[in-house]
Write an enzyme that holds these catalytic residues in place. Structure first.
Site, mmCIF file in Angstrom:
data_model
loop_
_atom_site.group_PDB
_atom_site.id
_atom_site.type_symbol
_atom_site.label_atom_id
_atom_site.label_comp_id
_atom_site.label_asym_id
_atom_site.label_seq_id
_atom_site.Cartn_x
_atom_site.Cartn_y
_atom_site.Cartn_z
ATOM 1 N N LYS A 89 43.991 47.171 43.229
ATOM 2 C CA LYS A 89 44.289 45.968 42.436
ATOM 3 C C LYS A 89 43.342 45.845 41.248
ATOM 4 C CE LYS A 89 42.643 41.715 43.639
ATOM 5 N NZ LYS A 89 42.037 40.845 42.624
ATOM 6 N N ASN A 90 42.047 45.926 41.515
ATOM 7 C CA ASN A 90 41.095 45.601 40.453
ATOM 8 C C ASN A 90 41.007 46.687 39.381
ATOM 9 O OD1 ASN A 90 40.724 43.133 41.576
ATOM 10 N ND2 ASN A 90 38.786 43.631 42.590
ATOM 11 N N ARG A 127 42.002 35.609 37.250
ATOM 12 C CA ARG A 127 40.774 35.923 36.551
ATOM 13 C C ARG A 127 40.936 37.121 35.610
ATOM 14 N NH1 ARG A 127 35.808 33.726 35.349
ATOM 15 N NH2 ARG A 127 34.234 35.333 35.276
ATOM 16 N N CYS A 175 40.437 33.151 42.094
ATOM 17 C CA CYS A 175 39.926 32.574 43.345
ATOM 18 C C CYS A 175 38.766 31.632 43.047
ATOM 19 C CB CYS A 175 39.444 33.678 44.284
ATOM 20 S SG CYS A 175 40.757 34.694 44.950
ATOM 21 N N ARG A 178 32.645 30.177 37.758
ATOM 22 C CA ARG A 178 32.930 31.563 37.348
ATOM 23 C C ARG A 178 32.844 31.658 35.821
ATOM 24 N NH1 ARG A 178 37.614 34.416 40.840
ATOM 25 N NH2 ARG A 178 36.588 36.236 39.973
ATOM 26 N N PRO A 179 31.612 31.735 35.300
ATOM 27 C CA PRO A 179 31.454 31.722 33.835
ATOM 28 C C PRO A 179 31.913 33.023 33.190
ATOM 29 C CG PRO A 179 29.330 32.055 34.916
ATOM 30 C CD PRO A 179 30.342 31.897 36.008
ATOM 31 N N ILE A 180 32.107 32.974 31.832
ATOM 32 C CA ILE A 180 32.417 34.206 31.088
ATOM 33 C C ILE A 180 31.394 34.408 29.957
ATOM 34 C CG2 ILE A 180 34.883 34.374 31.640
ATOM 35 C CD1 ILE A 180 35.450 33.135 28.855
ATOM 36 N N ASP A 181 30.204 33.816 30.148
ATOM 37 C CA ASP A 181 29.193 33.898 29.081
ATOM 38 C C ASP A 181 28.803 35.348 28.763
ATOM 39 O OD1 ASP A 181 28.064 33.551 31.795
ATOM 40 O OD2 ASP A 181 26.153 33.932 30.794
ATOM 41 N N GLN A 182 28.798 36.228 29.768
ATOM 42 C CA GLN A 182 28.394 37.616 29.506
ATOM 43 C C GLN A 182 29.475 38.384 28.747
ATOM 44 O OE1 GLN A 182 25.151 38.693 30.224
ATOM 45 N NE2 GLN A 182 25.096 36.488 30.566
ATOM 46 N N ASP A 207 33.846 41.439 48.306
ATOM 47 C CA ASP A 207 35.267 41.280 48.637
ATOM 48 C C ASP A 207 35.576 41.717 50.073
ATOM 49 O OD1 ASP A 207 35.553 40.350 46.082
ATOM 50 O OD2 ASP A 207 36.439 42.180 45.274
ATOM 51 N N ARG A 254 48.609 38.109 46.498
ATOM 52 C CA ARG A 254 48.005 38.486 45.208
ATOM 53 C C ARG A 254 47.403 39.888 45.271
ATOM 54 N NH1 ARG A 254 43.504 34.964 43.669
ATOM 55 N NH2 ARG A 254 43.367 36.703 42.246
HETATM 56 C C1 EPZ Z 1 35.418 41.022 39.993
HETATM 57 O O1 EPZ Z 1 35.400 39.664 39.586
HETATM 58 C C2 EPZ Z 1 36.527 41.139 41.005
HETATM 59 N N1 EPZ Z 1 37.781 40.782 40.356
HETATM 60 C C3 EPZ Z 1 36.255 40.241 42.210
HETATM 61 O O2 EPZ Z 1 37.241 40.545 43.180
HETATM 62 C C4 EPZ Z 1 34.891 40.588 42.806
HETATM 63 O O3 EPZ Z 1 34.563 39.636 43.795
HETATM 64 C C5 EPZ Z 1 33.807 40.577 41.720
HETATM 65 O O4 EPZ Z 1 34.190 41.408 40.597
HETATM 66 C C6 EPZ Z 1 32.474 41.090 42.226
HETATM 67 O O5 EPZ Z 1 32.604 42.388 42.727
HETATM 68 C C7 EPZ Z 1 38.402 41.693 39.606
HETATM 69 O O6 EPZ Z 1 37.979 42.823 39.444
HETATM 70 C C8 EPZ Z 1 39.685 41.258 38.988
HETATM 71 P P1 EPZ Z 1 31.739 39.460 38.142
HETATM 72 P P2 EPZ Z 1 34.578 39.227 38.281
HETATM 73 O O7 EPZ Z 1 31.883 39.181 36.701
HETATM 74 O O8 EPZ Z 1 34.661 40.319 37.293
HETATM 75 C C9 EPZ Z 1 28.403 36.058 37.468
HETATM 76 C C10 EPZ Z 1 38.981 40.121 44.686
HETATM 77 O O9 EPZ Z 1 38.944 39.544 45.788
HETATM 78 N N2 EPZ Z 1 28.859 36.064 36.060
HETATM 79 O O10 EPZ Z 1 31.243 40.784 38.569
HETATM 80 O O11 EPZ Z 1 35.044 37.876 37.913
HETATM 81 C C11 EPZ Z 1 29.465 35.457 38.397
HETATM 82 O O12 EPZ Z 1 29.383 34.059 38.418
HETATM 83 C C12 EPZ Z 1 38.250 39.562 43.496
HETATM 84 O O13 EPZ Z 1 39.635 41.151 44.484
HETATM 85 C C13 EPZ Z 1 28.164 35.350 35.120
HETATM 86 O O14 EPZ Z 1 27.175 34.662 35.425
HETATM 87 O O15 EPZ Z 1 33.112 39.146 38.881
HETATM 88 C C14 EPZ Z 1 29.124 36.124 39.712
HETATM 89 O O16 EPZ Z 1 28.102 35.406 40.341
HETATM 90 C C15 EPZ Z 1 37.736 38.197 43.747
HETATM 91 N N3 EPZ Z 1 28.602 35.378 33.819
HETATM 92 C C16 EPZ Z 1 28.606 37.496 39.300
HETATM 93 O O17 EPZ Z 1 28.252 37.385 37.909
HETATM 94 C C17 EPZ Z 1 29.684 36.109 33.431
HETATM 95 O O18 EPZ Z 1 30.010 36.100 32.228
HETATM 96 C C18 EPZ Z 1 29.585 38.660 39.446
HETATM 97 O O19 EPZ Z 1 30.806 38.331 38.772
HETATM 98 C C19 EPZ Z 1 30.382 36.858 34.393
HETATM 99 C C20 EPZ Z 1 29.948 36.820 35.721
#
Ligand code: EPZ
Length: 428
Positions: A22-23, A93, A117, A122-126, A305, A397
């Site tokens: 999926k991812n 997401r 989810c 769930r920020p997107i600042d990065q 996950d 999903r």
């Molecule tokens: C991906 O989500 C996966 N989704 C998630 O899987 C998975 O739980 C996650 O990575 C971690 O492995 C997809 O690939 C579509 P992150 P993503 O950005 O990209 C913080 C599933 O069940 N963060 O790696 O949204 C955030 O809050 C799904 O298949 C910031 O602070 O996760 C978190 O604590 C659910 N700022 C950490 O980083 C940002 O700009 C990791 O998030 C982005 C993230």
């Protein structure tokens, strides 16, 4: 609306074939926008998150042809709009990947903040930090994120947190930017390597995917290709845990065993036997799981996950286990459901202390999110009695043919329509 009805207590036995990841699919399909030709993508999982991404591609103007159940041919050449439909974006997401892909193709993107989810904030600042490093101006306007640049220019980006989404989005934006982008503290998940392999097969110049420094030298053109998506690490892990939890004996096929190492190691610690083959793993479950501790970490650590599924297994272990969630702020919402089944779990912030009980008993449950939903299926398979799980759209999903795959392993699981009580009254 539908629910799952599971009669527990059956040992899982046999073989299960794992679908495409999926991812990886939800990153590779938006990446097709960057191509100057037609792409044929194989091993696409038949899940609702992928359906949303394909719908967005279609609404943007891509020509999408269904070749078979898991193969699509996508021609993105006629896409003219850089505005992503808001109603679809809010559903998941990964729709945020259209931001990077649109920026990469048009030097501009307009998109609603993504849904997905609920694990707390769930920020997107990065992601935004990365786009800005490449020279984009990013503003929030009318509830939409607007990003634009004259021309994106490669630059170093140091991620403050290891983020899968930000790493992918920056790769998508940088692949056609002028010059060299270096992402430091990048995420290393298998789907990041898969996306880089896909982009490289189209003619991109990406090095280091799978390590924490990814170097992307921008290229002018990316051509159409045929590409097959990797198998789903988390779907495979879910069936592995289900096999262990029912004391079963299951061959999980079409996997990359290397991607499963952290899950395999934890299952062995919990008393299961795991045999590795070239493209399969066999799991033989213990008569009762051994207690152990789990801490989720970015890849190659134990995946967040898989946390709800593993915690569910440990709820019947022969002692106390500590599960620490270090990726998300709030990923223990499902614990109340397990407690209804007799599990003894105390949650304090990001730590759950699980006192193993002899067994679980059936209860009415609901899926609080995708992986928690998968964990509820495992709980239902383990429990004495008939468990009903509602809100299963979360599970659809990310899991293809979930009832067919579990049934083929001997589980008693059915998908049943929920009859609205008001309609039933009206019919009487
Ligand atoms: C991906 O989500 C996966 N989704 C998630 O899987 C998975 O739980 C996650 O990575 C971690 O492995 C997809 O690939 C579509 P992150 P993503 O950005 O990209 C913080 C599933 O069940 N963060 O790696 O949204 C955030 O809050 C799904 O298949 C910031 O602070 O996760 C978190 O604590 C659910 N700022 C950490 O980083 C940002 O700009 C990791 O998030 C982005 C993230």
């Amino acid at each position: 609306m539908e629910k799952f009805v599971i009669t527990g207590g059956r040992r899982l036995e046999g073989e299960v074939i794992i679908s495409g990841a999926k991812n990886a699919a939800v990153a590779i399909l938006p990446a097709v926008i960057l191509s100057d030709g037609v792409c044929r993508i194989e091993n696409i999982p038949g899940i609702s998150d992928v359906a949303v991404i394909v719908r967005i591609l279609y609404e943007l103007g891509a020509n999408v042809k269904v070749i078979n159940k898991s193969t699509l041919e996508i021609d993105p050449r006629h896409i003219a709009s850089h505005v992503v439909p808001a109603d679809l974006t809010k559903r998941m997401r990964a729709s945020s990947y259209f931001m990077g892909a649109m920026l990469g193709r048009f030097n501009k993107a307009r998109i609603a903040p993504p849904g997905g989810c609920d694990f707390g904030v769930r920020p997107i600042d990065q992601h935004i930090k990365g786009f800005e490093a490449l020279g984009a101006r990013v503003v929030i306007d009318g509830g939409m994120v607007d990003a634009s640049a004259e021309r994106l220019v490669g630059n170093p980006v140091y991620l403050d947190v290891v983020s899968v989404g930000a790493t992918i989005n920056i790769m998508l934006a940088a692949v056609k930017a002028r010059g060299l982008t270096v992402i430091e503290n990048a995420a290393k998940e298998p789907h990041i390597v898969d996306l880089a392999n896909f982009l490289n097969s189209m003619g991109a110049d990406i090095m280091g995917a799978g390590t924490d420094v990814i170097k992307i030298r921008g290229v002018e053109h990316l051509s159409g290709v045929t590409y097959s998506i990797i198998p789903d690490q988390i779907e495979a892990g879910t069936y592995m845990v289900a096999a262990a939890a029912t004391g079963g004996d299951v061959l999980v096929k079409n996997v990359i065993p290397k991607h499963l190492e952290s899950i395999t190691a934890k299952l062995e610690e919990a008393g299961a036997t795991v045999e590795e083959f070239d493209e399969a793993v066999r799991i033989i479950g213990p008569s009762r799981p051994r207690h152990c501790n789990v801490k989720t970490m970015p890849h190659p650590g134990f995946p967040t996950d898989m946390q709800p599924q593993m915690a569910t297994l440990l709820s019947v272990a022969d002692g106390a286990s500590i599960v620490t969630e270090s990726v998300w702020d709030n990923r223990f919402r499902y614990v109340d459901q397990l407690t209804l089944m007799g599990a003894k779990i105390q949650v304090d912030g990001k730590v759950a202390v699980i006192q193993g009980v002899e067994g679980l008993t059936a209860a009415p449950l609901h899926a609080t999110d995708l992986r928690a939903g998968a964990a509820m299926i495992i709980a239902g398979l383990m429990a004495r009695g008939v468990t009903e799980i509602e809100d299963i759209t979360h599970i659809d999903r990310g899991y293809e043919d979930v009832t067919a795959k579990f049934s083929a392993l001997g589980a008693d699981i059915r998908r049943v329509k929920i009859i609205n009580p008001n309609l039933r009254k009206a019919a009487l």
